[in-house]
Each structure stands twice: as C-alpha cells, then as structure tokens.
Design a protein around this motif. Sequence first.
Motif, PDB file in Angstrom:
ATOM      1  N   UNK A 179       0.771  -1.331   0.142  1.00 27.52           N
ATOM      2  CA  UNK A 179       0.146  -0.029   0.021  1.00 27.52           C
ATOM      3  C   UNK A 179       0.923   1.333   0.076  1.00 27.52           C
ATOM      4  N   UNK A 180       2.109   1.196   0.509  1.00 27.56           N
ATOM      5  CA  UNK A 180       2.970   2.208   0.582  1.00 27.56           C
ATOM      6  C   UNK A 180       3.809   2.610  -0.828  1.00 27.56           C
ATOM      7  N   UNK A 181       3.747   1.487  -1.624  1.00 30.37           N
ATOM      8  CA  UNK A 181       4.475   1.628  -3.020  1.00 30.37           C
ATOM      9  C   UNK A 181       3.553   2.686  -3.542  1.00 30.37           C
ATOM     10  N   UNK A 182       4.277   3.278  -4.720  1.00 28.16           N
ATOM     11  CA  UNK A 182       3.610   4.259  -5.481  1.00 28.16           C
ATOM     12  C   UNK A 182       3.502   3.840  -6.963  1.00 28.16           C
ATOM     13  N   UNK A 183       3.414   2.418  -6.943  1.00 27.93           N
ATOM     14  CA  UNK A 183       3.197   1.885  -8.381  1.00 27.93           C
ATOM     15  C   UNK A 183       3.018   0.456  -7.939  1.00 27.93           C
ATOM     16  N   UNK A 184       2.835  -0.278  -9.555  1.00 31.61           N
ATOM     17  CA  UNK A 184       2.587  -1.641  -9.190  1.00 31.61           C
ATOM     18  C   UNK A 184       3.664  -2.616  -8.392  1.00 31.61           C
ATOM     19  N   UNK A 185       3.082  -3.686  -8.037  1.00 31.95           N
ATOM     20  CA  UNK A 185       4.073  -4.678  -7.240  1.00 31.95           C
ATOM     21  C   UNK A 185       4.266  -5.866  -7.856  1.00 31.95           C
ATOM     22  N   UNK A 186       5.715  -6.181  -7.487  1.00 31.26           N
ATOM     23  CA  UNK A 186       6.062  -7.529  -8.234  1.00 31.26           C
ATOM     24  C   UNK A 186       6.420  -8.578  -7.191  1.00 31.26           C
ATOM     25  N   UNK A 187       5.623  -9.679  -7.053  1.00 30.35           N
ATOM     26  CA  UNK A 187       6.102 -10.693  -6.169  1.00 30.35           C
ATOM     27  C   UNK A 187       6.611 -12.069  -6.710  1.00 30.35           C
ATOM     28  N   UNK A 217      -0.533 -18.012  -4.165  1.00 29.79           N
ATOM     29  CA  UNK A 217      -1.145 -16.366  -3.986  1.00 29.79           C
ATOM     30  C   UNK A 217      -1.329 -16.311  -2.330  1.00 29.79           C
ATOM     31  N   UNK A 218      -0.795 -16.822  -1.583  1.00 30.53           N
ATOM     32  CA  UNK A 218      -1.056 -16.628  -0.047  1.00 30.53           C
ATOM     33  C   UNK A 218      -0.866 -15.180   0.358  1.00 30.53           C
ATOM     34  N   UNK A 219       0.084 -14.604  -0.337  1.00 30.72           N
ATOM     35  CA  UNK A 219       0.496 -13.153  -0.143  1.00 30.72           C
ATOM     36  C   UNK A 219      -0.334 -12.205  -1.398  1.00 30.72           C
ATOM     37  N   UNK A 220       0.002 -12.731  -2.385  1.00 31.84           N
ATOM     38  CA  UNK A 220      -0.453 -12.077  -3.775  1.00 31.84           C
ATOM     39  C   UNK A 220      -1.934 -11.682  -3.689  1.00 31.84           C
ATOM     40  N   UNK A 221      -2.938 -12.895  -3.190  1.00 35.12           N
ATOM     41  CA  UNK A 221      -4.142 -12.400  -3.533  1.00 35.12           C
ATOM     42  C   UNK A 221      -4.593 -11.354  -2.264  1.00 35.12           C
ATOM     43  N   UNK A 222      -4.190 -11.486  -1.102  1.00 38.00           N
ATOM     44  CA  UNK A 222      -4.491 -10.381  -0.351  1.00 38.00           C
ATOM     45  C   UNK A 222      -4.038  -9.024  -0.767  1.00 38.00           C
ATOM     46  N   UNK A 223      -3.055  -9.034  -1.154  1.00 37.49           N
ATOM     47  CA  UNK A 223      -2.401  -7.633  -1.581  1.00 37.49           C
ATOM     48  C   UNK A 223      -3.357  -7.138  -2.704  1.00 37.49           C
ATOM     49  N   UNK A 224      -3.675  -8.079  -3.589  1.00 40.10           N
ATOM     50  CA  UNK A 224      -4.503  -7.623  -4.648  1.00 40.10           C
ATOM     51  C   UNK A 224      -6.156  -7.198  -4.223  1.00 40.10           C
ATOM     52  N   UNK A 225      -6.344  -7.801  -2.985  1.00 39.77           N
ATOM     53  CA  UNK A 225      -7.676  -7.459  -2.558  1.00 39.77           C
ATOM     54  C   UNK A 225      -7.625  -6.226  -1.831  1.00 39.77           C
ATOM     55  N   UNK A 248     -12.526 -15.333  -5.686  1.00 40.33           N
ATOM     56  CA  UNK A 248     -12.657 -14.219  -4.828  1.00 40.33           C
ATOM     57  C   UNK A 248     -13.275 -12.943  -5.623  1.00 40.33           C
ATOM     58  N   UNK A 249     -13.083 -12.064  -5.127  1.00 44.45           N
ATOM     59  CA  UNK A 249     -13.812 -10.656  -5.505  1.00 44.45           C
ATOM     60  C   UNK A 249     -13.241 -10.121  -6.811  1.00 44.45           C
ATOM     61  N   UNK A 250     -14.227  -9.265  -7.486  1.00 46.08           N
ATOM     62  CA  UNK A 250     -13.689  -8.709  -8.640  1.00 46.08           C
ATOM     63  C   UNK A 250     -12.431  -7.864  -8.759  1.00 46.08           C
ATOM     64  N   UNK A 251     -12.035  -7.617  -7.591  1.00 44.66           N
ATOM     65  CA  UNK A 251     -10.806  -6.881  -7.127  1.00 44.66           C
ATOM     66  C   UNK A 251      -9.672  -7.640  -7.783  1.00 44.66           C
ATOM     67  N   UNK A 252      -9.778  -8.887  -7.914  1.00 43.39           N
ATOM     68  CA  UNK A 252      -8.527  -9.718  -8.388  1.00 43.39           C
ATOM     69  C   UNK A 252      -8.195  -9.327  -9.806  1.00 43.39           C
ATOM     70  N   UNK A 253      -8.831  -8.448 -10.529  1.00 44.65           N
ATOM     71  CA  UNK A 253      -8.442  -7.854 -11.703  1.00 44.65           C
ATOM     72  C   UNK A 253      -7.094  -7.019 -11.774  1.00 44.65           C
ATOM     73  N   UNK A 254      -6.838  -6.790 -10.375  1.00 45.95           N
ATOM     74  CA  UNK A 254      -5.719  -6.179 -10.034  1.00 45.95           C
ATOM     75  C   UNK A 254      -4.559  -7.255  -9.903  1.00 45.95           C
ATOM     76  N   UNK A 255      -4.788  -8.367 -10.391  1.00 49.22           N
ATOM     77  CA  UNK A 255      -3.807  -9.409 -10.066  1.00 49.22           C
ATOM     78  C   UNK A 255      -3.333 -10.032 -11.303  1.00 49.22           C
ATOM     79  N   UNK A 256      -2.201 -10.265 -11.506  1.00 49.92           N
ATOM     80  CA  UNK A 256      -1.650 -10.880 -12.882  1.00 49.92           C
ATOM     81  C   UNK A 256      -0.576 -11.949 -12.395  1.00 49.92           C
TER      82      UNK A 256
END
Length: 258
Positions: free
Chosen positions: A29-37, A43-51, A76-84
């Motif tokens: 959340x503190x990042x000022x742009x997209x995140x790469x894992x 997706x233990x971390x990836x999915x909650x970050x995307x959510x 999960x929720x449609x928010x996962x459109x932010x997940x690649x």
Amino acid sequence: MTYGDAWGQLYDKVHALQEDVPFWISEAEMATGPVLELGCGTGRVTIPVSQAGVTITGLDNSTVMLAQARSKAKKLSPRTKTLHLVKGDMRDFNLERQFNLAIIPFRSFQLLLSVEDQRRALACIKKHLEPGGRLIFNLFVPKAGCLEKQKTFSLSGNEATCLGKTPKIELEEKSQHDEYNQIIYVKNVLKEYGEGGTTQKRSEVSYALRYTYQREIQSLLKNAGYRILETFGNFQREPLSETSEEMIWVVTPIEPSA
Ligand SMILES: C[S@@+](CC[C@H](N)C(=O)[O-])C[C@H]1O[C@@H](n2cnc3c(N)ncnc32)[C@H](O)[C@@H]1O
C-alpha cells in the motif's frame, strides 16, 4: 522437480501462516506503483495484496502453484482484476515493465541454492525496478538449532503456526546439512488424518534451501548494486538483533551516479 511442483496440492494445507501478510499488504500500500512478487506460489500473499486494491504481478516457476493461485483468485472478489500471474524464473525473467516494489516473501530467496543464482535474481529484479523502487525480502536467521545435521520432529494441528487446522496434519521433517555450501536438504513426511484419527494419506516432499548470514547478504547486496534502506527482525518491524529469527531486508538499487 521444482519446489512448487513438489509441494503441489499440499502447500496450502500446510502453510496457513498469516502473521506476515499484514506486513506485505502495508508495504504494498505504501508503494507508489505496481508491485511484483517473486515466487508467489499459490497466492498466499499475492491475493490479499490484490484484494487490498494494489495492482500486483506474481511470478513463479511452478505451473502447479500458479494453477492453484489462479483457481483461488477466480473464486474471490472482482478486485482480483488487479492481479496478474505469470510463469517465470526469478533468476532470469523479462516482463518488459518496471515496478515500484518487488517482494520475495516467505524466504523464497533461500530456494536459490548458489551465490551465482542469488546474484542473477538480484540483477534481474534490479532491471524491473523503477527509479527509487524497493526490493523487500525475508530470510531466516541461521541458528545452531536449525542447522543440525539431522533432525526429526512431529507437529500436529494447532501446535505449529505453519500447519493447517483441518484436517489434522502431522509433519515429520528430516534435514541434512551441507555446511560447505550452506544448504539444508529437507525431507518432509506429511500424514493427513481423518475424523476418526486414522491416517488418510501419507505424502513425501523434498526440497533444499540455502541459508545466508547477515554479513554475507550485506556484501551480496552491495556487489549487486543495492543500498540497504532498512532491516527488521520480525514482521512487527522490530530491529534486527541477536535474538531475531527473521531477517527482513528493505533495499533499493544504487543510482548510477552514486
Ligand atoms: C516458500 S514458497 C512461497 C510462496 C508464496 N510467496 C508464499 O509466501 O506463500 C516458494 C515459492 O517460490 C517458487 N520458486 C522457487 N524457485 C523459484 C524460481 N527460481 N523462480 C520463481 N519461483 C520460484 C516456488 O515454486 C514456490 O511457489
């Protein structure tokens, strides 16, 4: 066989760990742009970050782990459109874009078994960071107890933070320690129990991980062109000290002019 392919369907049953997730969400959340894992697994971390509404790309070299991440994300929720999610090797990948933050949670960096592999990953990650971008990763602090040549223990149910609760799973771990190369070869035997306490399934998972001392990481990062911004000894951001069990490194590429 890769680490992820070896764990396959068992990973989420065993690695129910949650205590680090708020840390990764807040950093994302503190990042000022997209995140790469890197090494995103199931997706233990990836999915909650995307959510949490952060755009995140998860990269992993295991088709099995990625398939599970995709199937979980779908439910999960449609928010996962932010997940690649992409298949790739953290030692050699080219996503043709840059990120503000790269993260390597849950000690996945330790699955790189040689200094050369670690250097390759750090070089590749650097190319994928925007100016001022950060890399955060955690490793365990090598301590005598975890470096024994051979050990066997059983954990079940709630006794271990890393274990899922239902069905009850018992885990036996044997490790062999190659001191010269700083590699621990781990063999896990997992027994899943049904309601009546009878064993339903027995599985074996083997993998290897490399442990690295604090001074070694400092040199590795310096030689790879990174500056250390912060270190923590746990996910509550307490200072790294002699009693810490975790080393969390927050680093940034050194600007060409530095
Ligand atoms: C300990 S799991 C961590 C998964 C996830 N980040 C989490 O916190 O639950 C390590 C993951 O790294 C992946 N991995 C191992 N070596 C890799 C490599 N060279 N490139 C990309 N992924 C790798 C494995 O497939 C596995 O999914």
